[in-house]
Design a protein around this motif. Structure first.
Motif, PDB file in Angstrom:
ATOM      1  N   PHE A  99     -43.294  15.295 -43.449  1.00  0.00           N
ATOM      2  CA  PHE A  99     -42.459  16.446 -43.798  1.00  0.00           C
ATOM      3  C   PHE A  99     -41.199  16.541 -42.933  1.00  0.00           C
ATOM      4  N   GLU A 100     -40.641  15.404 -42.527  1.00  0.00           N
ATOM      5  CA  GLU A 100     -39.507  15.407 -41.605  1.00  0.00           C
ATOM      6  C   GLU A 100     -38.270  16.096 -42.188  1.00  0.00           C
ATOM      7  N   ASN A 101     -37.907  15.765 -43.423  1.00  0.00           N
ATOM      8  CA  ASN A 101     -36.730  16.393 -44.028  1.00  0.00           C
ATOM      9  C   ASN A 101     -36.963  17.872 -44.281  1.00  0.00           C
ATOM     10  N   LEU A 102     -38.154  18.225 -44.650  1.00  0.00           N
ATOM     11  CA  LEU A 102     -38.493  19.631 -44.865  1.00  0.00           C
ATOM     12  C   LEU A 102     -38.363  20.409 -43.559  1.00  0.00           C
ATOM     13  N   CYS A 103     -38.767  19.815 -42.455  1.00  0.00           N
ATOM     14  CA  CYS A 103     -38.611  20.453 -41.134  1.00  0.00           C
ATOM     15  C   CYS A 103     -37.144  20.715 -40.835  1.00  0.00           C
ATOM     16  N   GLU A 104     -36.285  19.757 -41.140  1.00  0.00           N
ATOM     17  CA  GLU A 104     -34.850  19.930 -40.886  1.00  0.00           C
ATOM     18  C   GLU A 104     -34.271  21.060 -41.730  1.00  0.00           C
ATOM     19  N   VAL A 105     -34.670  21.127 -42.987  1.00  0.00           N
ATOM     20  CA  VAL A 105     -34.170  22.186 -43.870  1.00  0.00           C
ATOM     21  C   VAL A 105     -34.675  23.543 -43.398  1.00  0.00           C
ATOM     22  N   PHE A 106     -35.954  23.636 -43.056  1.00  0.00           N
ATOM     23  CA  PHE A 106     -36.504  24.896 -42.538  1.00  0.00           C
ATOM     24  C   PHE A 106     -35.769  25.323 -41.274  1.00  0.00           C
ATOM     25  N   GLN A 107     -35.464  24.361 -40.422  1.00  0.00           N
ATOM     26  CA  GLN A 107     -34.772  24.685 -39.181  1.00  0.00           C
ATOM     27  C   GLN A 107     -33.403  25.287 -39.471  1.00  0.00           C
ATOM     28  N   VAL A 108     -32.679  24.716 -40.414  1.00  0.00           N
ATOM     29  CA  VAL A 108     -31.367  25.257 -40.783  1.00  0.00           C
ATOM     30  C   VAL A 108     -31.517  26.657 -41.364  1.00  0.00           C
ATOM     31  N   LEU A 109     -32.510  26.854 -42.220  1.00  0.00           N
ATOM     32  CA  LEU A 109     -32.703  28.157 -42.854  1.00  0.00           C
ATOM     33  C   LEU A 109     -33.140  29.229 -41.863  1.00  0.00           C
ATOM     34  N   LEU A 110     -33.925  28.845 -40.870  1.00  0.00           N
ATOM     35  CA  LEU A 110     -34.447  29.829 -39.931  1.00  0.00           C
ATOM     36  C   LEU A 110     -33.457  30.195 -38.823  1.00  0.00           C
ATOM     37  N   ILE A 111     -32.368  29.451 -38.694  1.00  0.00           N
ATOM     38  CA  ILE A 111     -31.389  29.790 -37.663  1.00  0.00           C
ATOM     39  C   ILE A 111     -30.088  30.293 -38.274  1.00  0.00           C
ATOM     40  N   LEU A 112     -30.161  30.782 -39.506  1.00  0.00           N
ATOM     41  CA  LEU A 112     -28.964  31.340 -40.119  1.00  0.00           C
ATOM     42  C   LEU A 112     -28.420  32.456 -39.250  1.00  0.00           C
ATOM     43  N   SER A 113     -27.133  32.447 -39.057  1.00  0.00           N
ATOM     44  CA  SER A 113     -26.494  33.419 -38.194  1.00  0.00           C
ATOM     45  C   SER A 113     -26.335  34.757 -38.896  1.00  0.00           C
ATOM     46  N   HIS A 114     -26.454  35.813 -38.138  1.00  0.00           N
ATOM     47  CA  HIS A 114     -26.169  37.144 -38.647  1.00  0.00           C
ATOM     48  C   HIS A 114     -24.698  37.465 -38.466  1.00  0.00           C
ATOM     49  N   GLY A 115     -23.939  36.481 -37.994  1.00  0.00           N
ATOM     50  CA  GLY A 115     -22.512  36.678 -37.801  1.00  0.00           C
ATOM     51  C   GLY A 115     -22.231  37.669 -36.698  1.00  0.00           C
ATOM     52  N   GLN A 116     -21.289  38.548 -36.929  1.00  0.00           N
ATOM     53  CA  GLN A 116     -20.864  39.526 -35.943  1.00  0.00           C
ATOM     54  C   GLN A 116     -21.436  40.913 -36.237  1.00  0.00           C
ATOM     55  N   ALA A 117     -22.498  40.979 -37.004  1.00  0.00           N
ATOM     56  CA  ALA A 117     -23.033  42.274 -37.436  1.00  0.00           C
ATOM     57  C   ALA A 117     -23.381  43.181 -36.262  1.00  0.00           C
ATOM     58  N   HIS A 118     -24.047  42.648 -35.250  1.00  0.00           N
ATOM     59  CA  HIS A 118     -24.448  43.509 -34.133  1.00  0.00           C
ATOM     60  C   HIS A 118     -23.246  43.999 -33.336  1.00  0.00           C
ATOM     61  N   ILE A 119     -22.208  43.191 -33.234  1.00  0.00           N
ATOM     62  CA  ILE A 119     -20.997  43.615 -32.532  1.00  0.00           C
ATOM     63  C   ILE A 119     -20.264  44.678 -33.340  1.00  0.00           C
ATOM     64  N   GLU A 120     -20.122  44.424 -34.651  1.00  0.00           N
ATOM     65  CA  GLU A 120     -19.449  45.393 -35.519  1.00  0.00           C
ATOM     66  C   GLU A 120     -20.191  46.724 -35.546  1.00  0.00           C
ATOM     67  N   ARG A 121     -21.521  46.665 -35.532  1.00  0.00           N
ATOM     68  CA  ARG A 121     -22.321  47.884 -35.528  1.00  0.00           C
ATOM     69  C   ARG A 121     -22.061  48.673 -34.247  1.00  0.00           C
ATOM     70  N   GLY A 122     -21.892  47.949 -33.138  1.00  0.00           N
ATOM     71  CA  GLY A 122     -21.587  48.609 -31.869  1.00  0.00           C
ATOM     72  C   GLY A 122     -20.257  49.333 -31.912  1.00  0.00           C
ATOM     73  N   PHE A 123     -19.238  48.702 -32.516  1.00  0.00           N
ATOM     74  CA  PHE A 123     -17.945  49.359 -32.654  1.00  0.00           C
ATOM     75  C   PHE A 123     -18.063  50.601 -33.527  1.00  0.00           C
ATOM     76  N   SER A 124     -18.837  50.496 -34.576  1.00  0.00           N
ATOM     77  CA  SER A 124     -19.022  51.625 -35.475  1.00  0.00           C
ATOM     78  C   SER A 124     -19.702  52.784 -34.750  1.00  0.00           C
ATOM     79  N   ASP A 125     -20.732  52.464 -33.974  1.00  0.00           N
ATOM     80  CA  ASP A 125     -21.422  53.513 -33.217  1.00  0.00           C
ATOM     81  C   ASP A 125     -20.506  54.131 -32.176  1.00  0.00           C
ATOM     82  N   ASN A 126     -19.705  53.301 -31.517  1.00  0.00           N
ATOM     83  CA  ASN A 126     -18.772  53.830 -30.516  1.00  0.00           C
ATOM     84  C   ASN A 126     -17.748  54.769 -31.135  1.00  0.00           C
TER      85      ASN A 126
END
Length: 133
Positions: A99-126
């Motif tokens: 399952f080597e290729n499947l492991c690589e695909v899962f790894q890419v899917l599981l490390i998807l970035s949330h981008g700057q959401a947490h930073i933007e949320r902080g600005f909104s709260d401030n």
């Protein structure tokens, strides 16, 4: 407004449901369909090659038919509060070299970035806390 901005409006985010161990155990056919959609999107975004997508698709089918079916109870009983999804999946994927290729695909899917959401949320709260003098 919140629903318009929700990631669930995007097919890619909805198809990530196929990584859920419970969903793998209970709805294998629809899980395969969702995974195929994920792979086609990833190939179109050039995150993975088409060849890797084809191999991962066949490996995912084999994973569902052999590993998930043989360990159905463990997949149904998976608790996200006590065990991480990545460590749970790796415990079944890594011992087998097929399952080597499947492991690589899962790894890419599981490390998807949330981008700057947490930073933007902080600005909104401030900005909500600021009071004019």
């Amino acid at each position: 407004h919140a629903m318009d901005k929700s990631p669930m409006n995007y097919i890619f985010a909805r198809c990530l449901k196929c990584l859920s161990p419970q969903y793998m155990a209970e709805c294998a056919e629809s899980c395969e369909t969702m995974f195929e959609k994920l792979l086609s999107k990833m190939a179109s975004y050039k995150t993975i090659s088409c060849k890797m997508a084809n191999v991962a698709k066949s490996q995912f089918s084999k994973f569902l038919s052999s590993v998930v079916r043989n360990n159905r109870h463990a997949f149904v009983e998976f608790d996200k509060n006590t065990q991480g999804l990545d460590s749970f999946l790796w415990s079944y994927l890594l011992p087998s070299k097929k399952f080597e290729n499947l492991c690589e695909v899962f790894q890419v899917l599981l490390i998807l970035s949330h981008g700057q959401a947490h930073i933007e949320r902080g600005f909104s709260d401030n900005s909500k806390l600021l009071v004019e003098n």
